[in-house]
Write a protein that holds these residues in place. Sequence first.
Motif, mmCIF file in Angstrom:
data_model
loop_
_atom_site.group_PDB
_atom_site.id
_atom_site.type_symbol
_atom_site.label_atom_id
_atom_site.label_comp_id
_atom_site.label_asym_id
_atom_site.label_seq_id
_atom_site.Cartn_x
_atom_site.Cartn_y
_atom_site.Cartn_z
ATOM 1 N N ALA A 1 -3.967 -3.280 9.252
ATOM 2 C CA ALA A 1 -4.132 -2.488 8.038
ATOM 3 C C ALA A 1 -3.409 -1.155 8.145
ATOM 4 C CB ALA A 1 -5.613 -2.259 7.749
ATOM 5 N N LEU A 2 -3.539 -0.507 9.295
ATOM 6 C CA LEU A 2 -2.895 0.798 9.463
ATOM 7 C C LEU A 2 -1.372 0.695 9.378
ATOM 8 C CD1 LEU A 2 -5.095 2.522 12.183
ATOM 9 C CD2 LEU A 2 -4.653 3.340 9.856
ATOM 10 N N GLU A 3 -0.800 -0.380 9.863
ATOM 11 C CA GLU A 3 0.647 -0.557 9.734
ATOM 12 C C GLU A 3 1.058 -0.539 8.258
ATOM 13 O OE1 GLU A 3 4.189 -3.800 10.686
ATOM 14 O OE2 GLU A 3 2.157 -4.153 11.416
ATOM 15 N N LEU A 4 0.300 -1.227 7.423
ATOM 16 C CA LEU A 4 0.626 -1.285 5.998
ATOM 17 C C LEU A 4 0.333 0.040 5.304
ATOM 18 C CD1 LEU A 4 -0.874 -4.816 5.330
ATOM 19 C CD2 LEU A 4 1.540 -4.232 5.624
ATOM 20 N N LYS B 1 0.877 -1.167 0.000
ATOM 21 C CA LYS B 1 0.000 0.000 0.000
ATOM 22 C C LYS B 1 0.920 1.226 0.000
ATOM 23 C CE LYS B 1 -3.700 -0.673 0.442
ATOM 24 N NZ LYS B 1 -4.725 -1.069 -0.575
ATOM 25 N N PRO B 2 1.551 1.536 -1.142
ATOM 26 C CA PRO B 2 2.649 2.512 -1.159
ATOM 27 C C PRO B 2 2.226 3.954 -1.402
ATOM 28 C CG PRO B 2 2.470 1.488 -3.297
ATOM 29 C CD PRO B 2 1.357 0.898 -2.447
ATOM 30 N N GLU B 3 0.923 4.224 -1.419
ATOM 31 C CA GLU B 3 0.473 5.564 -1.784
ATOM 32 C C GLU B 3 1.067 6.648 -0.887
ATOM 33 O OE1 GLU B 3 -2.746 2.683 -3.161
ATOM 34 O OE2 GLU B 3 -1.473 2.927 -1.396
ATOM 35 N N ILE B 4 1.295 6.312 0.388
ATOM 36 C CA ILE B 4 1.841 7.314 1.310
ATOM 37 C C ILE B 4 3.219 7.792 0.859
ATOM 38 C CG2 ILE B 4 2.971 5.677 2.900
ATOM 39 C CD1 ILE B 4 1.847 7.502 5.197
ATOM 40 N N ASN B 5 3.919 6.977 0.071
ATOM 41 C CA ASN B 5 5.240 7.366 -0.430
ATOM 42 C C ASN B 5 5.184 8.541 -1.398
ATOM 43 O OD1 ASN B 5 6.571 5.293 0.993
ATOM 44 N ND2 ASN B 5 6.146 3.827 -0.630
ATOM 45 N N ILE B 6 4.022 8.757 -2.019
ATOM 46 C CA ILE B 6 3.876 9.913 -2.906
ATOM 47 C C ILE B 6 2.908 10.941 -2.318
ATOM 48 C CG2 ILE B 6 4.539 8.696 -5.023
ATOM 49 C CD1 ILE B 6 1.543 8.450 -5.702
ATOM 50 N N GLY B 7 2.647 10.806 -1.029
ATOM 51 C CA GLY B 7 1.908 11.844 -0.310
ATOM 52 C C GLY B 7 0.404 11.800 -0.439
ATOM 53 N N ILE B 8 -0.165 10.638 -0.780
ATOM 54 C CA ILE B 8 -1.629 10.526 -0.868
ATOM 55 C C ILE B 8 -2.087 9.272 -0.127
ATOM 56 C CG2 ILE B 8 -1.765 11.742 -3.080
ATOM 57 C CD1 ILE B 8 -2.195 8.975 -4.420
ATOM 58 N N PRO B 9 -3.353 9.240 0.279
ATOM 59 C CA PRO B 9 -3.920 7.986 0.782
ATOM 60 C C PRO B 9 -4.335 7.119 -0.394
ATOM 61 C CG PRO B 9 -5.598 9.687 0.844
ATOM 62 C CD PRO B 9 -4.334 10.351 0.341
ATOM 63 N N PRO B 10 -4.596 5.833 -0.174
ATOM 64 C CA PRO B 10 -5.184 5.019 -1.233
ATOM 65 C C PRO B 10 -6.492 5.636 -1.714
ATOM 66 C CG PRO B 10 -4.379 3.624 0.527
ATOM 67 C CD PRO B 10 -4.293 5.042 1.030
ATOM 68 N N THR B 11 -6.789 5.415 -2.994
ATOM 69 C CA THR B 11 -7.946 6.097 -3.587
ATOM 70 C C THR B 11 -8.974 5.164 -4.204
ATOM 71 O OG1 THR B 11 -6.640 6.336 -5.605
ATOM 72 C CG2 THR B 11 -6.691 8.219 -4.116
ATOM 73 N N PHE B 12 -8.669 3.854 -4.299
ATOM 74 C CA PHE B 12 -9.610 2.924 -4.925
ATOM 75 C C PHE B 12 -10.302 2.051 -3.878
ATOM 76 C CE2 PHE B 12 -7.216 2.564 -9.284
ATOM 77 C CZ PHE B 12 -7.306 3.933 -9.436
ATOM 78 N N GLY B 13 -10.353 2.528 -2.631
ATOM 79 C CA GLY B 13 -11.043 1.797 -1.567
ATOM 80 C C GLY B 13 -10.127 1.151 -0.547
ATOM 81 N N GLY B 14 -8.825 1.348 -0.676
ATOM 82 C CA GLY B 14 -7.880 0.664 0.201
ATOM 83 C C GLY B 14 -7.958 1.041 1.670
ATOM 84 N N ASP C 1 5.137 -0.213 3.512
ATOM 85 C CA ASP C 1 6.028 -1.369 3.366
ATOM 86 C C ASP C 1 5.369 -2.467 2.541
ATOM 87 O OD1 ASP C 1 7.834 -0.060 4.969
ATOM 88 O OD2 ASP C 1 7.399 -1.236 6.775
ATOM 89 N N SER C 2 6.180 -3.170 1.773
ATOM 90 C CA SER C 2 5.675 -4.301 1.002
ATOM 91 C C SER C 2 5.508 -5.517 1.906
ATOM 92 C CB SER C 2 6.620 -4.627 -0.151
ATOM 93 O OG SER C 2 7.888 -5.012 0.335
ATOM 94 N N PHE C 3 4.688 -6.470 1.467
ATOM 95 C CA PHE C 3 4.490 -7.703 2.234
ATOM 96 C C PHE C 3 4.300 -8.866 1.278
ATOM 97 C CE2 PHE C 3 0.515 -5.423 1.881
ATOM 98 C CZ PHE C 3 -0.484 -6.360 1.673
ATOM 99 N N THR C 4 4.636 -10.046 1.738
ATOM 100 C CA THR C 4 4.668 -11.230 0.891
ATOM 101 C C THR C 4 3.282 -11.826 0.681
ATOM 102 O OG1 THR C 4 4.949 -12.753 2.747
ATOM 103 C CG2 THR C 4 6.961 -11.782 1.805
#
Length: 272
Positions: free
Chosen positions: A161-164, A135-148, A169-172
């Motif tokens: 969920a909040l940790e991710l 859930k990398p959207e925070i890396n570009i300064g936005i929250p997820p936008t498609f329902g994440g 961070d990526s996860f397997t």
Amino acid sequence: MTDTILLEQQGAIALLTINRPEKLNALNYEANDLILKHLDEIEKNDALRAVVITGAGDRAFSAGGDIHEFAESIKAGPDIAVREFCRRGQRMTGRLEAYSKPIIAAVNGLAYGGGCEITEAVHLAVASETALFAKPEINIGIPPTFGGTQRLPRLAGRKRALELLLTGDSFTAVRAYELGLVNAVVSPDKVLEAAFEMAERILRHSPHAAARILSAVTRGLNTSIAEGLSIECEQFARMAVTPDVHEGLNAWIERRAPNYDRVQGKYEVRQL
């Protein structure tokens, strides 16, 4: 329109392929719109009873939204960005979530951002052992936008969920399985096979009963238990007037496999 999204029919199963492997199957606006278009076509085709969605190539399911494209929408202002980017993506994942036929994601590689949100929205998912989620959207300064921000907490729980969401961070695939994001993890060469095998297990049963189950679960998930039970009764009542019920009951009594194909065309939906 191009071949950004491929649609193939394999028996009673529709295969949707996000076909931008050179862009890690990033979801540009055309891809979003074509997914919706193809879902409309599949829904009207009674011969197609389940959907598998995957990504082209062996690197990515989907790396998320097309950043270069939606960056231009953001530059045009929040109203345009919400309309062109956010609502477009939410329409697509909302359609997947509420679809009347089972949809199975075959996650064959990276499932970042919007790719992860598709996985969250569909009914079932199979992932490659090498798949990687984020859930990398925070890396570009936005929250997820498609329902994440909404679906992942419902699947995984608020704190996990909040940790991710807050770290990016990526996860397997194994972690995705533990979080309830996917149903199974298989070897990379078995992803599509496993998704189709899961679909075939569903296809043994009444397509109309499957649709009623999908509707009851999707509509009831965010209601009170009392409202959910009312929805369950409503969906049962809609099935109780159909030939499928008689075929299923008779087959069980007669110790044979039900043949729902022979009662197709006799199905009648009663609005309650």
